[in-house]
Design a protein around this motif. Structure first.
Motif, PDB file in Angstrom:
ATOM      1  N   LEU A  19     -34.789  79.174  59.863  1.00 16.55           N
ATOM      2  CA  LEU A  19     -34.602  80.558  60.293  1.00 16.55           C
ATOM      3  C   LEU A  19     -33.311  81.099  59.689  1.00 16.55           C
ATOM      4  O   LEU A  19     -32.225  80.617  60.001  1.00 16.55           O
ATOM      5  CB  LEU A  19     -34.521  80.640  61.820  1.00 16.55           C
ATOM      6  N   LEU A  20     -33.448  82.098  58.796  1.00 23.31           N
ATOM      7  CA  LEU A  20     -32.276  82.687  58.158  1.00 23.31           C
ATOM      8  C   LEU A  20     -31.740  83.794  59.053  1.00 23.31           C
ATOM      9  O   LEU A  20     -32.420  84.773  59.307  1.00 23.31           O
ATOM     10  CB  LEU A  20     -32.662  83.245  56.790  1.00 23.31           C
ATOM     11  N   SER A  21     -30.519  83.599  59.566  1.00 22.65           N
ATOM     12  CA  SER A  21     -29.950  84.598  60.459  1.00 22.65           C
ATOM     13  C   SER A  21     -28.742  85.251  59.810  1.00 22.65           C
ATOM     14  O   SER A  21     -27.921  84.584  59.178  1.00 22.65           O
ATOM     15  CB  SER A  21     -29.528  83.947  61.775  1.00 22.65           C
ATOM     16  N   PHE A  22     -28.652  86.576  59.948  1.00 17.24           N
ATOM     17  CA  PHE A  22     -27.480  87.292  59.446  1.00 17.24           C
ATOM     18  C   PHE A  22     -26.588  87.726  60.594  1.00 17.24           C
ATOM     19  O   PHE A  22     -25.709  88.540  60.416  1.00 17.24           O
ATOM     20  CB  PHE A  22     -27.901  88.502  58.614  1.00 17.24           C
ATOM     21  N   GLY A  23     -26.825  87.223  61.782  1.00 13.94           N
ATOM     22  CA  GLY A  23     -26.024  87.661  62.918  1.00 13.94           C
ATOM     23  C   GLY A  23     -25.576  86.520  63.802  1.00 13.94           C
ATOM     24  O   GLY A  23     -25.501  86.679  65.016  1.00 13.94           O
ATOM     25  N   PHE A  68     -37.452  87.879  60.811  1.00 13.17           N
ATOM     26  CA  PHE A  68     -36.426  87.303  61.678  1.00 13.17           C
ATOM     27  C   PHE A  68     -35.040  87.645  61.135  1.00 13.17           C
ATOM     28  O   PHE A  68     -34.152  88.052  61.896  1.00 13.17           O
ATOM     29  CB  PHE A  68     -36.597  85.784  61.765  1.00 13.17           C
ATOM     30  N   ALA A  69     -34.866  87.508  59.806  1.00 15.60           N
ATOM     31  CA  ALA A  69     -33.572  87.818  59.198  1.00 15.60           C
ATOM     32  C   ALA A  69     -33.198  89.274  59.437  1.00 15.60           C
ATOM     33  O   ALA A  69     -32.053  89.593  59.778  1.00 15.60           O
ATOM     34  CB  ALA A  69     -33.610  87.507  57.697  1.00 15.60           C
ATOM     35  N   MET A  70     -34.198  90.167  59.307  1.00 19.91           N
ATOM     36  CA  MET A  70     -33.904  91.586  59.490  1.00 19.91           C
ATOM     37  C   MET A  70     -33.551  91.901  60.939  1.00 19.91           C
ATOM     38  O   MET A  70     -32.665  92.696  61.208  1.00 19.91           O
ATOM     39  CB  MET A  70     -35.110  92.436  59.071  1.00 19.91           C
ATOM     40  N   ILE A  71     -34.295  91.288  61.891  1.00 19.62           N
ATOM     41  CA  ILE A  71     -33.975  91.537  63.295  1.00 19.62           C
ATOM     42  C   ILE A  71     -32.558  91.061  63.583  1.00 19.62           C
ATOM     43  O   ILE A  71     -31.775  91.747  64.244  1.00 19.62           O
ATOM     44  CB  ILE A  71     -34.989  90.838  64.227  1.00 19.62           C
ATOM     45  N   SER A  72     -32.214  89.876  63.063  1.00 21.44           N
ATOM     46  CA  SER A  72     -30.877  89.360  63.344  1.00 21.44           C
ATOM     47  C   SER A  72     -29.818  90.299  62.781  1.00 21.44           C
ATOM     48  O   SER A  72     -28.776  90.512  63.392  1.00 21.44           O
ATOM     49  CB  SER A  72     -30.719  87.954  62.776  1.00 21.44           C
TER      50      SER A  72
END
Lengths: 310, 424
Positions: free
Chosen positions: B72-76, B138-142
């Motif tokens: 899962l790639l997270s930006f947040g 998922f990345a965009m939501i984060s």
């Protein structure tokens, strides 16, 4: 009345700038599956190139050559960078563009300095166009409108009425089939990537002097552009267009509303002096696109006009 | 007729000696390092550097629970770090006031537990909507959630303290293990203990059924469904744990720095933890530890030498993504096995062209970057390189930039054609 009219005009202009930025990103994203984090960096490069051009020659040459230069740079990035990373999957590609955005930020700071550069509106367009309710409306904003609409028309014609557009549309959904038909799909990818970057740079050229040209303009604009692409829907230029205008109008109108939560929800007993009550609608304006992003991804993952999930 | 067909399946399970070597020895090694460091009586700067490294190790490892183990790639991810830190900060102030019975008896040493709980809570709330999707959504939501929370951080001054943030005093409450938490050596013990707890429990997590399922969900969510598990629920539970450990790191930071600002929630630290984990290597458990150490050292030491350290960081990141997707730990592990298999000579033979090529390219870029940075500053400073003064306009400078880069690219080209010659 005048607030509404001016907000409407400014919102449409901001929305069209957003569309110019996001149209390339939508095409790249839906064709290659790459969410290009560096897209707003190409927008910034466009503005800075145009600034350097105007120092030496004129704004009109910058309008033509800055996007071409940035487009060539973008194509080179695709050819020698992204294509190499492609074998490692989409996450690696995304991270590559993430690092590229980092790098372009730093290089811009070294070449042009850390402060805002004085990129000015050309003299020929620096006059009030008309007067409405005693307020003057600058001609340059109309110029942005004209350029954006012209770009929109050209893009629509290219994609919907020419053979090239047909091939691009086909590779959006069926890249392998297009390859089997004998077209060079990697080259199409490279061309679309370069063209998308050139469009972003065009937005930078005409938007850089309308907004500001500074090293943080990419980090400011980048996330908003993502929102447009996701809200509009994957692979749908129409969706991106609607989403850009929607976000442009939403933000400009929100900024012009000075009412606070306390004023609105006063009937529910919320005091205007309390912390929650003193938050104004205008201070929420930068947050609105992200609220929309999260809601859209949860409720309607296809976006407004998209045919597939993100 | 005697039918003596007996099936004797080969026992593939690791022996207990192997298990001990692979699972316990590295942790014992870590304990040994943590114990040995104070014997060298580090300076104040070294102590604060070590504290920063410890915090970043826990933070990067918690991030890798999402990216490396869960895919899962997270930006947040800094959101959970920040919220855990803020919770610990408020708890610290409650201890300082000592009004309520519970907090007045709460040792500062245990604050990471508060951060852990707060991070888990934040993960449970935010993860519920975001974990229903994986991959790019998922990345965009984060990203969206991070922007929202960071903006809210600046808006609600009573909780987050506005621009200046909130401060606390760690020398309050009951003393645990005789630590007053005042001197830096006490803080070292605090950070070392919690870094070890964090690392050991995150390693233990990878051995649990949930940890294994999270890797399975990363590789093939459909098959996970076939064997009767819900990928969404697995992602959600992993997300909560990742948030919890990030909150723990945040609480460690709160005790160490005694100040927390809303900047800690923003996109910048989220990007930094991504760089730490990826540069270190996401496919290996110790990868993020390597990344945290290297990047923290770069951040504090390289920035003393050059103003363009972020540029070097960007170059390092792009090179890792392009040439070594398994990260620094992957490079180390790869060269270790190569040397073991082919001997030092054989493995050097393989890179005999590439190694000098990359060194030459790096040399040319170093001169280019350093001279340009000095030109851009406008202080009139001149880049000194091995006693050679290199002003921006001098032809020698440009020779030193172009020469190595061209030579390096030529060597790379030769290496490529040689490779193709070997395998027609």
């Amino acid at each position: 009345m005048e607030t509404i009219l001016f907000s409407l005009l400014n919102g449409v202009i901001y929305g069209l700038l957003l569309f110019m930025l996001s149209s390339g990103l939508t095409l790249i994203f839906s064709m290659m599956g790459i969410l290009n984090f560096a897209h707003a960096s190409f927008y910034m490069l466009g503005a800075y190139f145009a600034y350097s051009f105007t120092q030496v020659t004129s704004f009109w040459l910058a309008l033509i050559f800055a996007p071409i230069l940035v487009g060539l740079f973008g194509a080179a990035v695709e050819r020698w960078g992204l294509r190499k990373v492609h074998a490692n999957g989409h996450v690696a590609e995304l991270l590559f563009t993430f690092g590229l955005a980092y790098l372009i930020d730093e290089v811009v700071k070294i070449i042009w300095g850390k402060n805002t550069v004085d990129y000015q509106i050309p003299h020929a367009l620096d006059f009030p166009l008309f007067e409405l309710f005693g307020a003057q409306y600058p001609a340059y904003r109309m110029f942005i409108l004209v350029v954006a609409v012209a770009m929109l028309a050209v893009l629509w014609y290219l994609l919907k009425r020419t053979r090239i557009g047909l091939i691009i549309q086909a590779s959006l959904t069926h890249p392998h089939m297009v390859g089997h038909l004998g077209h060079n799909v990697p080259r199409i990818f490279m061309a679309v990537f370069g063209a998308g970057c050139a469009l972003a740079a065009l937005a930078g050229v005409i938007g850089g002097n309308y907004l500001t040209t500074e090293p943080s303009m990419a980090t400011f604009m980048g996330p908003v552009v993502f929102v447009v692409v996701v809200v509009g829907g994957l692979g749908s230029l129409e969706g991106a267009f609607i989403a850009s205008l929607l976000i442009g109008l939403m933000q400009t109108f929100a900024i012009s509303i000075s009412a606070s939560f306390g004023d609105i929800f006063g009937w529910a007993g919320l005091s205007p002096t309390s912390e929650l009550g003193s938050i104004t609608i205008s201070s929420l304006a930068p947050m609105l696109p992200f609220l929309m992003l999260v809601l859209i991804l949860m409720i309607r993952p296809n976006g407004l006009m998209g045919t597939r999930e993100v | 007729m005697t039918d003596n067909i007996s099936i004797s399946p080969v026992n593939l399970a690791p022996t207990s000696a192997e298990k001990f070597r692979a699972r316990i020895v590295p942790l014992l090694f870590m304990v040994a390092i943590l114990l040995v460091i104070p014997l060298f009586s580090p300076s104040r700067t070294a102590y604060s550097l070590l504290a920063a490294i410890g915090i970043n190790i826990v933070f990067a490892l918690s991030y890798n629970m999402l990216l490396g183990r869960g895919g899962l790639l997270s930006f947040g991810h800094a959101v959970y770090f920040g919220l855990g830190g803020y919770a610990a900060m408020h708890a610290m102030r409650a201890v300082e006031l000592g009004e309520s019975g519970f907090w007045s008896g709460f040792p500062i040493f245990g604050l990471p537990i508060v951060g852990f709980a707060a991070g888990a809570l934040a993960g449970a709330i935010i993860g519920w909507p975001s974990c229903r999707r994986s991959g790019t959504p998922f990345a965009m939501i984060s990203l969206g959630v991070a922007e929202l929370i960071a903006a809210a951080g600046f808006m609600f001054a009573s909780v987050f303290g506005g621009e200046e943030g909130i401060t606390g005093d760690r020398m309050n409450g009951p003393e645990l293990f005789g630590l007053s938490m005042g001197p830096l050596s006490d803080i070292y013990i605090f950070i070392a203990v919690w870094t070890f707890i964090g690392t050991a429990s995150m390693y233990a997590f990878t051995r649990t059924p949930l940890g294994k399922l999270s890797e399975a969900t990363r590789d093939n969510p459909e098959r996970v469904q076939f064997i009767g598990f819900s990928p969404v629920r697995i992602r959600y539970m992993v997300f909560i744990f990742a948030g919890a450990f990030a909150g723990m790191a945040g609480a460690m930071a709160a005790v160490n720095y005694e100040i927390f600002t809303p900047d800690a929630l923003s996109l910048n630290p989220s990007g930094f933890v991504l760089l730490m984990a990826y540069i270190g290597g996401i496919r290996y458990f110790p990868g993020p530890i390597v990344g945290a150490i290297v990047l923290t050292l770069m951040q504090s030491m390289l920035s003393d030498f050059t103003e363009a350290w972020l540029l070097y960081l960007g170059v390092l990141f792009i090179s890792i993504v392009t040439f070594a997707p398994s990260g620094l730990s992957g490079v180390m592990y790869g060269s270790y096995t190569a040397v073991r298999q082919e001997g030092l000579g054989g493995s050097l033979q393989k890179v005999k062209l590439k190694l000098p090529a990359f060194t030459l390219i790096f040399l040319g870029m170093l001169v280019l970057i350093e001279t340009s940075v000095r030109k851009s500053n406008g202080h009139g400073e001149v880049f000194e390189f091995f006693g050679l003064s290199l002003p921006f306009t001098s032809p020698i400078t440009w020779l030193l930039i172009a020469g190595p880069i061209i030579a390096g690219v030529a060597l790379l080209w030769k290496a490529k054609t040689d490779d193709q010659g070997d395998q027609p």
